[in-house]
Motif scaffolding. Structure first.
Motif, PDB file in Angstrom:
ATOM      1  N   UNK A  84     -21.356  -8.638  31.091  1.00  0.00           N
ATOM      2  CA  UNK A  84     -20.265  -9.457  30.543  1.00  0.00           C
ATOM      3  C   UNK A  84     -20.775 -10.277  29.102  1.00  0.00           C
ATOM      4  N   UNK A  85     -21.924  -9.920  28.516  1.00  0.00           N
ATOM      5  CA  UNK A  85     -22.022 -10.250  27.284  1.00  0.00           C
ATOM      6  C   UNK A  85     -22.382  -9.310  26.417  1.00  0.00           C
ATOM      7  N   UNK A  86     -22.861  -9.529  25.209  1.00  0.00           N
ATOM      8  CA  UNK A  86     -23.161  -8.858  24.073  1.00  0.00           C
ATOM      9  C   UNK A  86     -24.704  -8.329  23.924  1.00  0.00           C
ATOM     10  N   UNK A  87     -25.357  -8.663  24.786  1.00  0.00           N
ATOM     11  CA  UNK A  87     -26.827  -8.367  25.042  1.00  0.00           C
ATOM     12  C   UNK A  87     -27.852  -9.329  24.782  1.00  0.00           C
ATOM     13  N   UNK A  88     -29.036  -9.194  24.849  1.00  0.00           N
ATOM     14  CA  UNK A  88     -30.030 -10.401  24.851  1.00  0.00           C
ATOM     15  C   UNK A  88     -30.413 -10.393  23.392  1.00  0.00           C
ATOM     16  N   UNK A  89     -30.752 -11.420  22.925  1.00  0.00           N
ATOM     17  CA  UNK A  89     -31.702 -11.860  21.540  1.00  0.00           C
ATOM     18  C   UNK A  89     -32.648 -12.772  21.702  1.00  0.00           C
ATOM     19  N   UNK A  90     -33.769 -12.623  21.112  1.00  0.00           N
ATOM     20  CA  UNK A  90     -34.639 -13.549  21.040  1.00  0.00           C
ATOM     21  C   UNK A  90     -34.697 -14.422  19.436  1.00  0.00           C
ATOM     22  N   UNK A  91     -34.589 -15.772  19.695  1.00  0.00           N
ATOM     23  CA  UNK A  91     -34.540 -16.320  18.289  1.00  0.00           C
ATOM     24  C   UNK A  91     -35.779 -17.436  18.323  1.00  0.00           C
ATOM     25  N   UNK A  92     -36.838 -17.358  17.538  1.00  0.00           N
ATOM     26  CA  UNK A  92     -37.891 -18.109  17.439  1.00  0.00           C
ATOM     27  C   UNK A  92     -37.555 -19.210  16.573  1.00  0.00           C
ATOM     28  N   UNK A  93     -38.322 -20.509  16.646  1.00  0.00           N
ATOM     29  CA  UNK A  93     -38.227 -21.612  15.957  1.00  0.00           C
ATOM     30  C   UNK A  93     -36.858 -22.176  16.112  1.00  0.00           C
ATOM     31  N   UNK A  94     -36.211 -22.484  17.547  1.00  0.00           N
ATOM     32  CA  UNK A  94     -34.973 -22.639  17.742  1.00  0.00           C
ATOM     33  C   UNK A  94     -34.888 -24.289  18.011  1.00  0.00           C
ATOM     34  N   UNK A  95     -35.951 -25.026  17.881  1.00  0.00           N
ATOM     35  CA  UNK A  95     -35.708 -26.526  18.188  1.00  0.00           C
ATOM     36  C   UNK A  95     -34.836 -27.164  17.305  1.00  0.00           C
ATOM     37  N   UNK A  96     -34.801 -26.653  16.006  1.00  0.00           N
ATOM     38  CA  UNK A  96     -33.740 -27.349  15.095  1.00  0.00           C
ATOM     39  C   UNK A  96     -33.474 -26.481  13.814  1.00  0.00           C
ATOM     40  N   UNK A  97     -32.716 -27.178  13.049  1.00  0.00           N
ATOM     41  CA  UNK A  97     -32.436 -26.705  12.055  1.00  0.00           C
ATOM     42  C   UNK A  97     -31.734 -25.019  11.980  1.00  0.00           C
ATOM     43  N   UNK A  98     -32.253 -24.204  11.218  1.00  0.00           N
ATOM     44  CA  UNK A  98     -31.386 -22.879  11.163  1.00  0.00           C
ATOM     45  C   UNK A  98     -31.535 -22.290  12.615  1.00  0.00           C
ATOM     46  N   UNK A  99     -32.650 -22.308  13.240  1.00  0.00           N
ATOM     47  CA  UNK A  99     -33.041 -21.556  14.411  1.00  0.00           C
ATOM     48  C   UNK A  99     -32.148 -22.288  15.433  1.00  0.00           C
ATOM     49  N   UNK A 100     -31.881 -23.567  15.315  1.00  0.00           N
ATOM     50  CA  UNK A 100     -31.347 -24.092  16.510  1.00  0.00           C
ATOM     51  C   UNK A 100     -29.801 -23.802  16.444  1.00  0.00           C
ATOM     52  N   UNK A 101     -29.281 -23.857  15.199  1.00  0.00           N
ATOM     53  CA  UNK A 101     -27.782 -23.437  15.025  1.00  0.00           C
ATOM     54  C   UNK A 101     -27.725 -22.051  15.156  1.00  0.00           C
ATOM     55  N   UNK A 102     -28.528 -21.115  14.970  1.00  0.00           N
ATOM     56  CA  UNK A 102     -28.504 -19.734  15.019  1.00  0.00           C
ATOM     57  C   UNK A 102     -28.278 -19.418  16.838  1.00  0.00           C
ATOM     58  N   UNK A 103     -29.163 -20.125  17.350  1.00  0.00           N
ATOM     59  CA  UNK A 103     -29.256 -19.938  18.901  1.00  0.00           C
ATOM     60  C   UNK A 103     -27.826 -20.469  19.566  1.00  0.00           C
ATOM     61  N   UNK A 104     -27.432 -21.531  19.048  1.00  0.00           N
ATOM     62  CA  UNK A 104     -26.260 -22.064  19.606  1.00  0.00           C
ATOM     63  C   UNK A 104     -24.960 -21.166  19.328  1.00  0.00           C
ATOM     64  N   UNK A 105     -24.891 -20.764  17.945  1.00  0.00           N
ATOM     65  CA  UNK A 105     -23.956 -19.779  17.550  1.00  0.00           C
ATOM     66  C   UNK A 105     -23.919 -18.512  18.509  1.00  0.00           C
ATOM     67  N   UNK A 106     -24.854 -17.833  18.564  1.00  0.00           N
ATOM     68  CA  UNK A 106     -24.973 -16.619  19.090  1.00  0.00           C
ATOM     69  C   UNK A 106     -24.691 -16.800  20.759  1.00  0.00           C
ATOM     70  N   UNK A 107     -24.946 -17.777  21.363  1.00  0.00           N
ATOM     71  CA  UNK A 107     -24.762 -18.087  22.700  1.00  0.00           C
ATOM     72  C   UNK A 107     -23.244 -18.386  22.729  1.00  0.00           C
ATOM     73  N   UNK A 108     -22.674 -18.972  21.945  1.00  0.00           N
ATOM     74  CA  UNK A 108     -21.324 -19.216  21.933  1.00  0.00           C
ATOM     75  C   UNK A 108     -20.521 -17.972  21.571  1.00  0.00           C
ATOM     76  N   UNK A 109     -21.027 -17.068  20.966  1.00  0.00           N
ATOM     77  CA  UNK A 109     -20.210 -15.967  20.676  1.00  0.00           C
ATOM     78  C   UNK A 109     -20.269 -14.750  21.817  1.00  0.00           C
ATOM     79  N   UNK A 110     -21.202 -14.752  22.818  1.00  0.00           N
ATOM     80  CA  UNK A 110     -21.470 -13.954  23.904  1.00  0.00           C
ATOM     81  C   UNK A 110     -22.780 -13.430  24.262  1.00  0.00           C
ATOM     82  N   UNK A 111     -23.646 -13.712  23.394  1.00  0.00           N
ATOM     83  CA  UNK A 111     -25.056 -13.122  23.594  1.00  0.00           C
ATOM     84  C   UNK A 111     -25.718 -14.115  24.527  1.00  0.00           C
TER      85      UNK A 111
END
Length: 781
Positions: A481-508
């Protein structure tokens, strides 16, 4: 009035022409460059009333009280007092309904306003019906030099003429002086540009934007409208042909655009591109469509819509044309490209660039004219000011048919001006006579309208098939039911945080690497769904990376890892002489060694991800670098070393892994406002504090200027973390991911500048920016 660029404090303009004003003046001398507004006025108008209203308009606007004087060789033009304080008015018999259009086509577009005596505007009153009778009407045509007007200006001033006439007709005791509302003199457009486009930093920004524009144009290889018969620049005459859409057609157009998620300008541009493309690229290809952008609201202070002056800059969009190109897809691409240019404020950079390229006189203009002919964005142009709410009634008169028309001069070959007023969308097509034949101009106009209306009839029909993402849902997998799993490093703030949230919202399913439990809790609170899974991860620790790998491998089936996003990074900014070896090693450990360690650990899982049906791609590696990875700035030596290294490692990996169906993409963001700037300042203060005082003092002022300038650039940047997240998502899902994603105009500028500018020129530009900051701090102190 002081020199160009100052703020006026009186009501008269006596100053040299600014570069943009000088450019329009040079164009006008070679071939007339006028902006024209027309409105139909139903009702009786007393003789002399229009003349008095025009005189009142002149009293209101300082730019309508000027002429232009220049040196004997045509250089050094300046605004001086006009010889006459009233607009010249011609009265024309309008018994033929086409009389006003004939006047515009044969005289107003073909004849320059007399800039030697001024004012830089004139009126035509095309009168029909018996004077004083109920059948009397007037077609009022206001012609203004483009030196002081654009389409919005012309319509606003024409409406004001009618308003002033109504005020004067309402009361016999009113005088020209009593109804006029004088306005203060404004500086030139360049004199009100935002601070970031002024001085040495502004110069660097403008040069960078120019380099980017040239590179984009070269890459687009757009087809241009070529002359049917070449005509020398000084012999070019603008001609007019007109079309329109009814209120019912406009309503359908608006609804269709809303349904398709595009603007009316996008749809109009797609229609123009299709029509022109059938001539210049019948077998498919790109065409260049120029779009003037109104920048009144971006100036400091903002300029009202009814102020005299030319406040538009034309930027190019490169549009696909061909029989297999979907209309609405093209419209959407026009919107996205224009949005990017506006976000990066390329139109303002273009205005600032004229200081460098505008010829000093007609005699010095030959090379510039040749460049405009071969590469200018106005070759085919659509100037759309949208809905203009021209009044339906003013005083005793009913008004209708308000629209504007633009002269072409030497700026291009074919121009469409568009506005919607009085329930009609007006499409005025102007073209250079003989360069574009009358027959071709009419065929282009008809084709534009036919294409547009045809797209409205077919709204909602099937669109051209788009390639599906590789990382689609997979059956037989616990994560179907999703687009697969992705690892994002440095996700506590900034670009990493925004990327992790955006990918989760889009189905990863996103394994978001953070170093602290608190950061994990904050992420989980913001996105409580199971798609986002915080992961304790320190990229400098082999044990931490191994534990993260083992957890992910246990939670997904073999082949369940779509990609690894290596985003974790720190920035050590300080003079290299002050940076300790420990800090230098830490920079490399996090940004470079950590990237390699993560990649090595997770490669087996990425290789196991099933390739798309074509067998071309499996897992993805996305490394987040920086514009600094291509162009090393002073005081960022350690950071540049890590990013240069990441660029090299990524290139090597991409070539090594291509046969194994694993892609490697680099993300190169420009300046973006993220928490890294606060961390950078803290680190900088610590490093300077630990350095020997006599060494730190050698660099302190320049370094402080550099840090402050970078923070200001990040604060002013229109590039957002969400833009980087979109690029990363594309790299994870596209059937053909790019090797590099440059996000932000400054990233493009630094990349291209590093390739085409000599090192000494780059050194000068960077030093000039720092020097300007030092002078600023000295003045503050």
């Amino acid at each position: 009035m002081t020199a160009t660029g100052s703020r006026a404090s009186n009501s008269e303009i006596r100053r040299p022409l600014s570069p943009v004003e000088r450019w329009y003046w040079v164009c006008d001398q070679i071939s007339p460059l006028n902006v024209i507004a027309r409105v139909h006025v139903s009702g009786s108008m007393a003789p002399g009333l229009l003349s008095d209203a025009a005189a009142a308009l002149v009293l209101e606007h300082p730019l309508l009280r000027v002429a232009i004087a220049a040196a004997d060789d045509g250089s050094d033009p300046e605004f001086v007092a006009a010889t006459e304080a009233r607009l010249p008015i011609r009265h024309v018999d309008g018994s033929d309904p086409a009389a006003w259009e004939r006047e515009v086509d044969r005289f107003e577009l073909a004849t320059s306003v007399n800039w030697r005596t001024g004012p830089l505007a004139r009126l035509v009153d095309v009168v029909s019906g018996e004077r004083g009778s109920a059948g009397e009407s007037h077609d009022l045509v206001l012609t203004i030099s483009h030196i002081i007007a654009d389409g919005t200006t012309a319509l606003a001033l024409l409406q004001r003429v009618v308003e002033l006439a109504a005020l004067l007709s309402d009361d016999d005791d009113r005088t020209v002086e009593s109804v006029a509302r004088p306005r203060p003199a404004l500086p030139s457009p360049e004199g009100m540009l935002p601070r970031k486009f002024v001085g040495a930093p502004g110069f660097a920004r403008v040069v960078g934007a120019g380099v980017v524009d040239q590179a984009v144009a070269a890459a687009a290889r757009a087809n241009r409208l070529q002359p049917e018969v070449p005509v020398a620049a000084h012999e070019r005459i603008t001609r007019l042909t007109r079309r329109s859409l009814t209120a019912e057609q406009v309503a359908v157009l608006l609804e269709s655009c809303r349904r398709e998620g595009v603007t009316v300008h996008g749809a109009l541009s797609a229609a123009v591109a299709a029509a022109v493309g059938r001539i210049v690229a019948p077998d498919g290809g790109k065409v260049c469509i120029g779009s003037p952008i109104d920048f009144r609201g971006e100036l400091e202070p903002p300029v009202p819509a009814d102020a005299a002056g030319a406040y538009v800059a034309t930027v190019p969009t490169y549009v696909d044309a061909g029989s297999d190109v979907d209309f609405w897809t093209t419209a959407g691409r026009v919107n996205r490209e224009l949005d990017r240019r506006k976000r990066f404020r390329q139109h303002l950079a273009l205005i600032a660039t004229l200081k460098l390229v505008a010829p000093k006189s007609v005699g010095a203009s030959e090379r510039t004219v040749a460049l405009v002919d071969s590469r200018g964005p106005g070759n085919v142009c659509i100037s759309n000011i949208g809905r203009y709410d021209f009044a339906d009634r003013i005083g005793p008169w009913a008004l209708s048919g308000a629209h504007f028309i633009a002269g072409v001069s030497i700026s291009g070959f074919f121009v469409v001006t568009v506005n919607t007023s009085h329930d009609t969308l007006h499409l005025n097509f102007t073209y250079i006579d003989t360069v574009v034949s009358e027959d071709r101009a009419n065929r282009l106009a008809d084709d534009c309208v036919r294409t547009l209306l045809g797209a409205l009839d077919n709204t909602g029909s099937a669109r051209t098939a788009q390639p599906r993402p590789v990382a689609a849902k997979r059956r037989g997998n616990r994560m179907s039911d999703n687009r697969g799993a992705v690892v994002v490093t440095g996700a506590s703030s900034g670009l990493g945080r925004e990327t992790a949230l955006a990918l989760a919202r889009s189905g990863f399913v996103v394994y978001a690497g953070v170093r602290r439990e608190e950061s994990a809790a904050e992420l989980q609170k913001e996105f409580p769904g199971s798609e986002l899974r915080p992961l304790l991860l320190d990229v400098t620790s082999a044990d931490s990376i191994r534990r993260a790998h083992d957890r992910i491998a246990a939670e997904i089936d073999p082949g369940g890892l779509v990609g690894v996003v290596n985003n974790a990074g720190i920035c050590v900014s300080a003079p290299l002489e002050c940076v300790s070896i420990e800090d230098f090693r830490a920079e490399l450990e996090v940004n470079l060694v950590g990237t390699v360690a993560m990649t090595r650990q997770f490669l087996p899982l990425l290789r196991a991800f099933p390739a798309d049906p074509s067998g071309k791609l499996a897992g993805r590696i996305v490394n987040v670098s920086s514009g600094v990875g291509r162009l090393a700035a002073p005081f960022l030596g350690a950071y540049a070393a890590s990013q240069f290294g990441k660029e090299g490692v990524s290139d090597s990996l991409r070539r090594e892994l291509a046969p194994l169906a694993v892609s490697v993409s680099l993300i190169e963001p420009g300046a973006i406002l993220t928490p890294i700037w606060g961390k950078l300042s803290d680190t900088a203060e610590r490093i300077l504090g630990e350095a020997k005082p006599d060494v730190a003092d050698l660099y302190r002022n320049r370094f402080t200027s550099f840090v402050t300038a970078n923070e200001e650039r990040a604060n002013a940047s229109r590039t957002k973390p969400a833009d980087v997240a979109k690029a990363i998502e594309h790299a994870l899902t596209a059937s053909r991911p790019k090797a590099r994603y440059r996000v932000g105009i400054d990233s493009w500028a630094s990349t291209i500048a590093s390739r085409v500018l000599p090192d000494r020129v780059l050194d000068f530009v960077m030093a000039a920016g720092i020097s300007a900051g030092e002078k600023h701090f000295a003045a503050v102190d």
